[in-house]
Design an enzyme around this catalytic site. Structure first.
Site, PDB file in Angstrom:
ATOM      1  N   ASP A 110      63.608  11.598   0.105  1.00 27.90           N
ATOM      2  CA  ASP A 110      62.224  11.437   0.546  1.00 27.90           C
ATOM      3  C   ASP A 110      61.390  12.525  -0.114  1.00 27.90           C
ATOM      4  OD1 ASP A 110      59.751  11.310   1.718  1.00 27.90           O
ATOM      5  OD2 ASP A 110      60.504  11.115   3.775  1.00 27.90           O
ATOM      6  N   HIS A 160      51.188  20.060  13.655  1.00 28.94           N
ATOM      7  CA  HIS A 160      50.805  18.638  13.571  1.00 28.94           C
ATOM      8  C   HIS A 160      51.354  17.819  14.743  1.00 28.94           C
ATOM      9  CE1 HIS A 160      49.182  19.314   9.642  1.00 28.94           C
ATOM     10  NE2 HIS A 160      50.346  19.666   9.117  1.00 28.94           N
ATOM     11  N   ASP A 204      47.111  27.709   7.955  1.00 30.20           N
ATOM     12  CA  ASP A 204      47.873  26.734   7.164  1.00 30.20           C
ATOM     13  C   ASP A 204      46.863  25.864   6.406  1.00 30.20           C
ATOM     14  OD1 ASP A 204      50.844  25.195   7.361  1.00 30.20           O
ATOM     15  OD2 ASP A 204      49.166  23.855   6.937  1.00 30.20           O
ATOM     16  N   HIS A 230      46.888  22.725   5.934  1.00 28.85           N
ATOM     17  CA  HIS A 230      46.663  21.415   6.542  1.00 28.85           C
ATOM     18  C   HIS A 230      45.948  21.574   7.883  1.00 28.85           C
ATOM     19  CE1 HIS A 230      50.328  20.854   3.989  1.00 28.85           C
ATOM     20  NE2 HIS A 230      49.669  19.753   3.627  1.00 28.85           N
ATOM     21  N   ASP A 240      51.107  27.561   2.955  1.00 31.82           N
ATOM     22  CA  ASP A 240      50.795  26.574   1.924  1.00 31.82           C
ATOM     23  C   ASP A 240      49.338  26.725   1.476  1.00 31.82           C
ATOM     24  OD1 ASP A 240      49.918  25.725   4.400  1.00 31.82           O
ATOM     25  OD2 ASP A 240      51.190  23.940   4.462  1.00 31.82           O
ATOM     26  N   TYR A 280      55.507  26.281   1.011  1.00 32.45           N
ATOM     27  CA  TYR A 280      56.585  25.575   0.320  1.00 32.45           C
ATOM     28  C   TYR A 280      56.916  26.140  -1.050  1.00 32.45           C
ATOM     29  CZ  TYR A 280      55.286  22.803   4.264  1.00 32.45           C
ATOM     30  OH  TYR A 280      55.001  22.439   5.545  1.00 32.45           O
TER      31      TYR A 280
HETATM   32  N1  Q9C Z   1      50.587  15.251  -0.791  1.00 31.07           N
HETATM   33  C1  Q9C Z   1      52.990  21.474   7.309  1.00 31.07           C
HETATM   34  O1  Q9C Z   1      52.590  22.135   6.381  1.00 31.07           O
HETATM   35  N2  Q9C Z   1      52.647  15.466   3.293  1.00 31.07           N
HETATM   36  N3  Q9C Z   1      53.066  20.145   7.225  1.00 31.07           N
HETATM   37  C2  Q9C Z   1      51.346  15.375   2.740  1.00 31.07           C
HETATM   38  C3  Q9C Z   1      50.218  15.106   0.564  1.00 31.07           C
HETATM   39  C4  Q9C Z   1      52.780  15.974   4.602  1.00 31.07           C
HETATM   40  C5  Q9C Z   1      52.651  19.469   6.042  1.00 31.07           C
HETATM   41  C6  Q9C Z   1      51.363  14.685   1.412  1.00 31.07           C
HETATM   42  C7  Q9C Z   1      52.574  17.454   4.682  1.00 31.07           C
HETATM   43  C8  Q9C Z   1      52.933  18.017   6.034  1.00 31.07           C
HETATM   44  C9  Q9C Z   1      53.435  22.112   8.553  1.00 31.07           C
HETATM   45 ZN    ZN Z   2      50.719  22.927   6.077  1.00 38.10          ZN
END
Ligand code: Q9C
Ligand code: ZN
Length: 823
Positions: free
Chosen positions: A115, A230, A267, A269, A360, A400
């Site tokens: 994935d 999230h 973060d 996001h 991130d 990441y």
């Molecule tokens: N390219 C946290 O950082 N994928 N979650 C997004 C966009 C999900 C991130 C795809 C990213 C989740 C905790």
């Molecule tokens: Zn994030």
């Protein structure tokens, strides 16, 4: 902020002793009070995951989580274990201020099938970060706590029983079943160990909250996975299973009786899970910045935009700052804190700060594609440590890029430990798009926060206007742009490693050289009480510049000041405090400025409070006069030149011109705001707490961060009018821009209490609270608006809105305001 603030109603430590004292008295982790169900595994038994206190020398009443005390603290050696409560209560100077909560089991969960979206959330995220913390000697300086599992009651503070049961059931599912279940959620994978890991992640956050709110430590970091922000009441989302930080906030309210909690989600996001949970709750202020790209970035939610401010009673307690372009960097992040988060946070006056600490948002991260360098996270942490009496709990979320993540984690821990931050790298000029975002969120929040209204009205801007700025566009993995970004990131990351190598944390951070105050002064054990003076001939040579320095008392004080200054300029000491007899304050400051600029400081920021005049012979551009006058003086009058001339790395010719050496003079005094040049600014001392905070956040710090000084002088001159908590806040925040190099000059008439507080904040302790927030006066607001207007073209960090740019065609501009602020 608690201990020192006067006693208006409110929930800080001094105002509400009950929660904290009751916690220690009853053993907060053992004997429950109002909330029997939370934190207990059953009647009469200790909470899940807690051990009885093993510290034989400890008289703590309950069962606190204990760990072997690592090297360093040699006192109380009767036991191999040191109770965190005792560590905090003892005052032998080696108490640990920062907790690090972790459990190796959290590395167990991993992706069991293909994935591409989920593969970045890997066990190495934790091991890499921990490895770096060890390598830099940071782990050893923390109180290490082993994470416990959260109880089901604790999970129930946020999640539905059905959802918790569903998760419990995943422990025995086959890989195929796990994959099928994962597919029901957006960007989630489950593993047989997920339930255990996720319970440890929550438990780690709760343990950290306990350690901070019982006073065992000042602050801390929980290194956890899976992340949490999230996750929702009955849904996993975006790698998150349980909402670690949201549960910690509910727990702090219920278990510790807190009333105001700030959650800062840095973060990259949007933590929509946290937003939903506290949407209508005015006791939790949720701030999040996030990559948004006008809604074109995951999780693609309308409610991530700046006009989502909360619901019902909670209106104004959700603060969203959407980034509409990638490539945001240090200047953008600091501007967002100074102009959005911190004004609101000071008005909110939290009792606890929780950080949803995702990295991130740092350089190199494939998800965020932002450019903030790791040291930026030291600065963000420091900026938050002036809130809530320094009670800051950071909990890992995303991040990441393993190297970027690890270095950024180290930077946060260093700041939590009180180490000075490395100076920020890169141009301190926010992007046009960032300013549009800042303007939008300020416009959306202005109805809810006096602190924003008192900084001048912000024109309403449609959150979806597109700037004309050359856009940094997102790149796709593998492409040539991606490789270029990677190269840029690794260059930035390795240059930071070099800097750390060159500037290791000094063993002595703060030195205090006082004369009259010494006797009554109680200093923290790790502050150096400086006895020495500069060589007599050097002191005398400088003293010849001013008649007022001829007297014995002034000369003695000058010798001490110069010795301290030399120590800072040579890098032996980070910061210092010195006192001068009153008539010598201005002349001493004048000498200190000359000495600094002739001895290695390229840029010197002077924040002069009270009746102190700017040295008359500094040019309008802040450059000092050639040092010929002094050369003449020492040649004529002493057998050898002052040390500055002997040890100066400059060649004689360069020395006579000081190329590129500058002084930024900021005077807080009088009744008039004025800026005769960009290096010479004067602003009246505001008369209210709100006005003072605004002055610091909207003027002093933007100038300071924009100037990037090598050294900051804070001089409290005659009739300065600053209260001790104000002086402490100022000194504390001014550590940031100059890598911790701050010299405070006091008048000898100052109290030893003031000197003591300043010594502690220069060591990294939180300043005392300012007292209740009171709105700035119209005059103070006007002064700020006037100066911003005069200076923002040159000092870009002052901007709170995007400068108008001519728009080709009227269609685009006609859209402005059409659907502004509609939800
Ligand atoms: N390219 C946290 O950082 N994928 N979650 C997004 C966009 C999900 C991130 C795809 C990213 C989740 C905790
Ligand atoms: Zn994030």
């Amino acid at each position: 902020m608690g201990q020192h603030s006067p006693g208006p109603p409110g929930p800080q430590a001094s105002r509400q002793p009950s929660s904290r004292q009751a916690a220690l008295r009853g053993g907060v982790l053992g004997a429950g009070s109002e909330s029997e169900e939370v934190g207990k595994s059953g009647p009469g038994s200790p909470p899940v995951g807690l051990l009885p206190c093993l510290d034989s020398a400890c008289s703590c009443p309950g069962s606190l989580p204990v760990v072997p005390a690592p090297g360093g603290c040699k006192e109380g050696t009767g036991s191999a274990f040191t109770c965190p409560a005792r560590v905090a209560q003892s005052d032998h100077g080696c108490a640990m201020r920062t907790a690090l909560v972790y459990h190796e089991d959290m590395t167990a969960a991993q992706l069991l099938w293909e994935d591409p979206e989920c593969e970045i959330e890997r066990p190495e995220r934790l091991t890499a970060a921990l490895e770096r913390l060890r390598q830099w000697g940071l782990e050893q300086r923390c109180l290490q706590l082993a994470a416990r599992e959260a109880s089901e009651a604790e999970l129930g503070l946020v999640h539905s029983p059905e959802y918790v049961s569903l998760l419990r059931g995943t422990q025995t599912l086959s890989t195929r079943e796990l994959q099928a279940l994962s597919g029901q959620y957006d960007a989630v994978y489950f593993h047989p160990s997920t339930f255990h890991c996720a319970r440890l992640a929550v438990g780690a956050a709760l343990q950290l909250v306990d350690a901070v709110l019982t006073g065992a430590v000042h602050n801390g970091l929980a290194l956890v996975r899976p992340p949490g922000h999230h996750s929702q009441r009955a849904a996993a989302n975006g790698f998150c299973v349980f909402n670690n930080v949201a549960i910690a906030a509910k727990y702090a309210k219920q278990r510790h009786g807190l009333h105001r909690i700030l959650i800062v989600d840095w973060d990259v996001h949007h933590g929509q899970g946290i937003q939903y949970i506290f949407e209508d709750d005015p006791s939790v202020l949720y701030f999040s910045w996030h990559r948004y790209e006008h809604g074109h970035f995951w999780p693609y939610l309308r409610e991530s935009d700046a006009d989502a401010v909360g619901q019902g009673q909670g209106r104004g307690f959700t603060v969203n700052l959407p980034w509409n372009q990638v490539g945001m960097g240090n200047a953008d992040y600091v501007a967002a804190f100074l102009h959005v988060l911190l004004p609101v946070a000071f008005e909110f006056d939290p009792e606890l700060v929780l950080i949803s600490a995702g990295f991130d948002s740092a350089i190199g991260d494939p998800e965020g594609q932002m450019r903030a360098t790791p040291e930026c996270f030291s600065h963000l942490t420091q900026l938050l440590q002036v809130l809530a009496g320094g009670r800051v709990c950071a909990v890992l979320e995303g991040g990441y890029h393993l190297e970027s993540l690890s270095q950024s984690v180290c930077m946060v821990v260093k700041a939590l430990l009180g180490d000075p931050a490395l100076p920020l790298s890169g141009p301190m000029e926010p992007h046009h798009s960032a300013l549009e975002s800042i303007q939008s969120v300020r416009a959306a929040q202005t109805p809810h926060w006096k602190s924003l209204r008192q900084q001048g009205s912000t024109p309403i801007l449609n959150p979806s206007t597109y700037s004309l700025e050359r856009r940094a566009s997102p790149v796709s993995p593998g492409g040539p742009k991606f490789k270029a970004a990677e190269a840029q990131a690794s260059a930035a990351l390795s240059s930071l490693l070099d800097q750390l190598h060159l500037n290791p944390t000094l063993p002595v951070r703060t030195a205090v050289a006082l004369t009259a105050l010494d006797a009554a002064l109680v200093l923290p054990a790790d502050v150096l009480r400086q006895e020495g003076s500069a060589p007599q001939e050097e002191t005398r040579a400088w003293a010849r510049l001013h008649e007022a320095l001829a007297q014995d008392k002034a000369l003695t004080a000058l010798g001490k000041v110069l010795h301290l200054l030399n120590g800072i300029l040579d890098g032996q000491v980070s910061s210092g405090i010195a006192a001068t007899p009153e008539p010598a304050a201005a002349p001493t400051l004048d000498v200190v400025i000359r000495r600094s600029l002739s001895h290695g400081a390229r840029r010197l920021l002077c924040v002069a409070v009270g009746q102190l005049d700017r040295p008359a012979d500094l040019a309008d551009d802040g450059s000092p006069p050639p040092p010929l006058l002094w050369s003449g003086l020492w040649r004529a009058n002493s057998s050898s030149p002052p040390a500055c001339a002997r040890s100066s790395p400059l060649t004689p010719r360069a020395c006579s011109l000081f190329p590129g050496r500058r002084n930024l003079w900021l005077n807080i005094r009088g009744k008039e705001a004025a800026a005769p040049s960009m290096f010479q600014v004067s602003v009246p001392l505001p008369g209210t707490t709100g006005g003072f905070v605004s002055c610091v956040l909207a003027l002093v710090l933007p100038l300071a961060y924009g100037f990037q000084p090598d050294l900051v002088l804070v001089a409290l001159g005659p009739a300065h009018g600053l209260q001790a908590p104000q002086a402490a806040l100022l000194a504390s925040l001014l550590r940031g821009p100059a890598g911790g190099r701050v010299l405070v000059l006091l008048e000898q008439g100052s109290t030893s209490q003031l000197a003591g507080i300043l010594a502690r904040v220069l060591q990294g302790e939180a300043p005392p609270g300012l007292g209740p927030f009171s709105m700035a006066s119209p005059e103070d607001t006007q002064a700020l608006i006037y100066l911003r207007g005069q200076l923002e073209a040159e000092w870009k960090m002052l901007q709170v809105a995007a400068p108008r740019v001519p728009r080709p065609g009227s269609l685009k501009s006609a859209r402005v305001g059409v659907f502004a602020l509609q939800r």
